[in-house]
Design an enzyme around this catalytic site. Structure first.
Site, PDB file in Angstrom:
ATOM      1  N   CYS A  83     -67.662   9.982   4.543  1.00 58.32           N
ATOM      2  CA  CYS A  83     -67.232  10.172   3.155  1.00 58.32           C
ATOM      3  C   CYS A  83     -68.346   9.670   2.226  1.00 58.32           C
ATOM      4  CB  CYS A  83     -65.933   9.417   2.899  1.00 58.32           C
ATOM      5  SG  CYS A  83     -64.630   9.880   4.052  1.00 58.32           S
ATOM      6  N   GLY A 100     -63.192   1.576   8.658  1.00 57.29           N
ATOM      7  CA  GLY A 100     -62.926   2.424   9.815  1.00 57.29           C
ATOM      8  C   GLY A 100     -61.841   3.455   9.593  1.00 57.29           C
ATOM      9  N   GLU A 101     -61.728   4.357  10.549  1.00 57.62           N
ATOM     10  CA  GLU A 101     -60.705   5.401  10.511  1.00 57.62           C
ATOM     11  C   GLU A 101     -59.675   5.068  11.600  1.00 57.62           C
ATOM     12  OE1 GLU A 101     -59.566   8.050   8.769  1.00 57.62           O
ATOM     13  OE2 GLU A 101     -58.120   8.078  10.400  1.00 57.62           O
ATOM     14  N   ASN A 138     -64.379   2.935  -7.207  1.00 60.29           N
ATOM     15  CA  ASN A 138     -65.175   1.710  -7.210  1.00 60.29           C
ATOM     16  C   ASN A 138     -66.611   2.083  -6.882  1.00 60.29           C
ATOM     17  OD1 ASN A 138     -62.838   0.013  -7.564  1.00 60.29           O
ATOM     18  ND2 ASN A 138     -62.321   0.611  -5.476  1.00 60.29           N
ATOM     19  N   SER A 178     -56.100  10.270   2.639  1.00 54.36           N
ATOM     20  CA  SER A 178     -57.125  10.255   1.591  1.00 54.36           C
ATOM     21  C   SER A 178     -57.532  11.696   1.344  1.00 54.36           C
ATOM     22  CB  SER A 178     -58.314   9.423   2.048  1.00 54.36           C
ATOM     23  OG  SER A 178     -57.871   8.135   2.364  1.00 54.36           O
ATOM     24  N   LEU A 179     -56.968  12.281   0.319  1.00 56.34           N
ATOM     25  CA  LEU A 179     -57.140  13.719   0.110  1.00 56.34           C
ATOM     26  C   LEU A 179     -58.371  14.019  -0.756  1.00 56.34           C
ATOM     27  CD1 LEU A 179     -55.764  16.382   0.882  1.00 56.34           C
ATOM     28  CD2 LEU A 179     -54.443  16.231  -1.224  1.00 56.34           C
ATOM     29  N   HIS A 180     -58.356  13.530  -1.979  1.00 59.64           N
ATOM     30  CA  HIS A 180     -59.492  13.631  -2.918  1.00 59.64           C
ATOM     31  C   HIS A 180     -59.849  15.032  -3.377  1.00 59.64           C
ATOM     32  CE1 HIS A 180     -59.803   9.417  -2.376  1.00 59.64           C
ATOM     33  NE2 HIS A 180     -60.310   9.472  -1.178  1.00 59.64           N
ATOM     34  N   CYS A 221     -67.885   2.902  10.507  1.00 57.80           N
ATOM     35  CA  CYS A 221     -67.019   4.084  10.521  1.00 57.80           C
ATOM     36  C   CYS A 221     -67.840   5.290  10.950  1.00 57.80           C
ATOM     37  CB  CYS A 221     -66.441   4.335   9.125  1.00 57.80           C
ATOM     38  SG  CYS A 221     -65.145   5.597   9.094  1.00 57.80           S
ATOM     39  N   CYS A 252     -61.142  -0.933  -2.562  1.00 58.88           N
ATOM     40  CA  CYS A 252     -61.221   0.234  -1.671  1.00 58.88           C
ATOM     41  C   CYS A 252     -62.628   0.796  -1.633  1.00 58.88           C
ATOM     42  CB  CYS A 252     -60.336   1.360  -2.183  1.00 58.88           C
ATOM     43  SG  CYS A 252     -58.630   1.161  -1.818  1.00 58.88           S
ATOM     44  N   CYS A 296     -54.913  -5.790   3.799  1.00 65.28           N
ATOM     45  CA  CYS A 296     -55.668  -4.563   4.039  1.00 65.28           C
ATOM     46  C   CYS A 296     -56.613  -4.860   5.205  1.00 65.28           C
ATOM     47  CB  CYS A 296     -56.434  -4.196   2.762  1.00 65.28           C
ATOM     48  SG  CYS A 296     -57.559  -2.817   2.968  1.00 65.28           S
ATOM     49  N   GLU A 302     -64.287  -6.818   7.673  1.00 71.21           N
ATOM     50  CA  GLU A 302     -63.684  -7.473   6.523  1.00 71.21           C
ATOM     51  C   GLU A 302     -62.210  -7.121   6.418  1.00 71.21           C
ATOM     52  OE1 GLU A 302     -67.650  -7.813   3.728  1.00 71.21           O
ATOM     53  OE2 GLU A 302     -66.430  -6.027   3.529  1.00 71.21           O
ATOM     54  N   SER A 335     -53.602   4.627   6.779  1.00 71.64           N
ATOM     55  CA  SER A 335     -54.289   5.546   5.879  1.00 71.64           C
ATOM     56  C   SER A 335     -55.362   6.289   6.656  1.00 71.64           C
ATOM     57  CB  SER A 335     -54.919   4.753   4.727  1.00 71.64           C
ATOM     58  OG  SER A 335     -55.625   5.618   3.876  1.00 71.64           O
TER      59      SER A 335
HETATM   60  N1  SAH Z   1     -60.487   5.925   6.857  1.00 69.71           N
HETATM   61  C1  SAH Z   1     -59.224   5.673   6.239  1.00 69.71           C
HETATM   62  C2  SAH Z   1     -59.033   4.238   5.775  1.00 69.71           C
HETATM   63  C3  SAH Z   1     -60.185   3.564   5.053  1.00 69.71           C
HETATM   64  S1  SAH Z   1     -60.552   4.056   3.411  1.00 69.71           S
HETATM   65  C4  SAH Z   1     -59.014   6.641   5.091  1.00 69.71           C
HETATM   66  O1  SAH Z   1     -59.921   7.390   4.780  1.00 69.71           O
HETATM   67  O2  SAH Z   1     -57.927   6.687   4.538  1.00 69.71           O
HETATM   68  C5  SAH Z   1     -59.287   3.420   2.415  1.00 69.71           C
HETATM   69  C6  SAH Z   1     -59.138   4.139   1.087  1.00 69.71           C
HETATM   70  O3  SAH Z   1     -60.215   3.846   0.188  1.00 69.71           O
HETATM   71  C7  SAH Z   1     -59.136   5.640   1.239  1.00 69.71           C
HETATM   72  O4  SAH Z   1     -58.105   6.201   0.474  1.00 69.71           O
HETATM   73  C8  SAH Z   1     -60.495   6.031   0.678  1.00 69.71           C
HETATM   74  O5  SAH Z   1     -60.525   7.348   0.251  1.00 69.71           O
HETATM   75  C9  SAH Z   1     -60.672   5.026  -0.418  1.00 69.71           C
HETATM   76  N2  SAH Z   1     -62.041   4.859  -0.889  1.00 69.71           N
HETATM   77  C10 SAH Z   1     -63.187   5.004  -0.180  1.00 69.71           C
HETATM   78  N3  SAH Z   1     -64.256   4.756  -0.953  1.00 69.71           N
HETATM   79  C11 SAH Z   1     -63.799   4.434  -2.174  1.00 69.71           C
HETATM   80  C12 SAH Z   1     -64.418   4.048  -3.405  1.00 69.71           C
HETATM   81  N4  SAH Z   1     -65.732   3.921  -3.504  1.00 69.71           N
HETATM   82  N5  SAH Z   1     -63.615   3.780  -4.465  1.00 69.71           N
HETATM   83  C13 SAH Z   1     -62.266   3.867  -4.364  1.00 69.71           C
HETATM   84  N6  SAH Z   1     -61.630   4.210  -3.221  1.00 69.71           N
HETATM   85  C14 SAH Z   1     -62.379   4.498  -2.148  1.00 69.71           C
END
Ligand code: SAH
Length: 347
Positions: free
Chosen positions: A118, A165-166, A296, A220-222, A114, A339, A107, A94, A197
């Site tokens: 996560c 994907g990564e 989301n 994507s730190l979190h 993937c 996302c 995007c 997608e 990203s």
């Molecule tokens: N693998 C890469 C790119 C794909 S994810 C990465 O991790 O950056 C793209 C972004 O969406 C990342 O910042 C990820 O942390 C975020 N993301 C993943 N699941 C999500 C969700 N359920 N709600 C909001 N953002 C999310």
């Protein structure tokens, strides 16, 4: 059995020129065909009208053009468009077009599924089937550029590798696609408008810095606490924050390009002062900004967006420490285009 034909877009321009010379033609013919493939987006040899019929037939015998096909397009009430993209082997990925008042962002996906895990991401539930080829990534961008011109009367302005994907686990192909997107023979876009990203693969972040690609980097730190991050992004056990930090310091020393941290605040996971303080400390290592993004839901109930109070606490603390922070609202939620919602669900 018939010989398997090669994907012509796996060839570089030089290889294509060489093919023509080897077959008794001029290298210039290779340039012409290359232009059809990459600049004019030809889907068939038939369409290459300034190439003789005999040559087109010869190409047809040797090669295929594995073009992607937008199988289904959905439009959100906020203008966001999601494309379900069918690949030549019938797999689907997608990509999303995100319009704002002044820009259109694509995007795009870099892998089918993937390999990372996560816990909060819908794509992680899909097995990684394969890497996308450079042309499959490039085609997603072209499709969105066309949609942007058609529906918003302007070309695509930005690209983020935040689809499925990564990207750093498919590094070579992603960089080849970036090369095509930025080359005058492709879309001629500035690399400064492209953001990769990553969940954070230290070795490849260093490679990216060495390769001087001039693209922007988002991580994507979190969480900036190892125990918490490993719980929600289990591969953090293999690539812990110390290694990530070191690779980001290397990135900055080489590129002088500020990093964006993507960060979601979840209830009972990372919503305390201690979590925010750890983030502030992490932000002090390398010049950066923080995007606090909305969660989301992916309907398993394990993760819930933290209260507005917790997000405000983060925002205040970051600002007090001189760190740029934006609170980003989600787009395209009603069509599962936001996302972390990309999971080939288009019903
Ligand atoms: N693998 C890469 C790119 C794909 S994810 C990465 O991790 O950056 C793209 C972004 O969406 C990342 O910042 C990820 O942390 C975020 N993301 C993943 N699941 C999500 C969700 N359920 N709600 C909001 N953002 C999310």
């Amino acid at each position: 059995m018939k010989n398997k034909k090669k994907d012509i877009r796996a060839l570089t321009k030089a290889q294509l020129q060489e093919f023509f010379v080897e077959n008794g033609d001029k290298s210039f013919r290779g340039s012409q065909v290359y232009e059809w493939l990459w600049n004019k987006g030809a889907h068939s040899f038939e369409a290459m009208t300034n190439i003789s019929k005999a040559t087109r037939g010869m190409l047809d015998e040797n090669f295929v053009i594995n073009h992607i096909r937008v199988d289904r397009m959905q439009r959100s009430s906020d203008g966001t468009i999601k494309n379900a993209v069918k690949l030549h082997d019938q797999l689907t990925v997608e990509s999303v077009l995100i319009p704002t008042a002044t820009r259109t962002t694509a995007c795009v996906s870099s892998q089918v599924g993937c390999s990372l895990d996560c816990q909060f991401c819908a794509t992680a539930r899909l097995k990684r089937m394969r890497n996308l080829n450079p042309d499959e990534i490039y085609d997603q961008v072209v499709a969105i550029d066309n949609e942007s011109r058609l529906y918003f009367d302007r070309p695509l302005s930005n690209i983020v590798f935040m689809g499925m994907g990564e990207p750093l686990m498919n590094y070579k192909n992603v960089m080849k696609a970036v090369e095509k997107i930025t080359s005058p023979e492709g879309l001629g876009m500035s690399p400064k408008r492209i953001t990769i990203s990553t969940s954070g693969v230290p070795k490849i972040i260093k490679k990216l810095a060495d390769d001087e690609a001039k693209i922007k980097l988002a991580v994507s730190l979190h969480s900036a606490i190892n125990e918490v991050r490993t719980q929600i992004m289990p591969f953090n056990a293999t690539f812990p924050l110390e290694d990530l930090r070191e690779s980001l310091e290397y990135w900055y020393s080489k590129t002088k390009s500020r990093i964006t941290y993507e960060y979601i605040v979840w209830k009972d996971i990372n919503d305390t002062r201690k979590d925010a303080e750890a983030l502030v400390r992490f932000c002090n290592y390398v010049p950066c900004k923080v995007n606090l993004i909305e969660y989301n839901p992916i309907d398993d109930g394990n993760f819930q967006q933290a209260s507005g109070k917790a997000t405000d606490m983060y925002q205040n603390m970051l600002e007090r420490n001189g760190i740029t922070v934006t609170v980003r609202r989600s787009r395209g939620k009603d069509i599962d285009a936001a996302c972390g919602q990309l999971a080939n669900k288009s019903a």
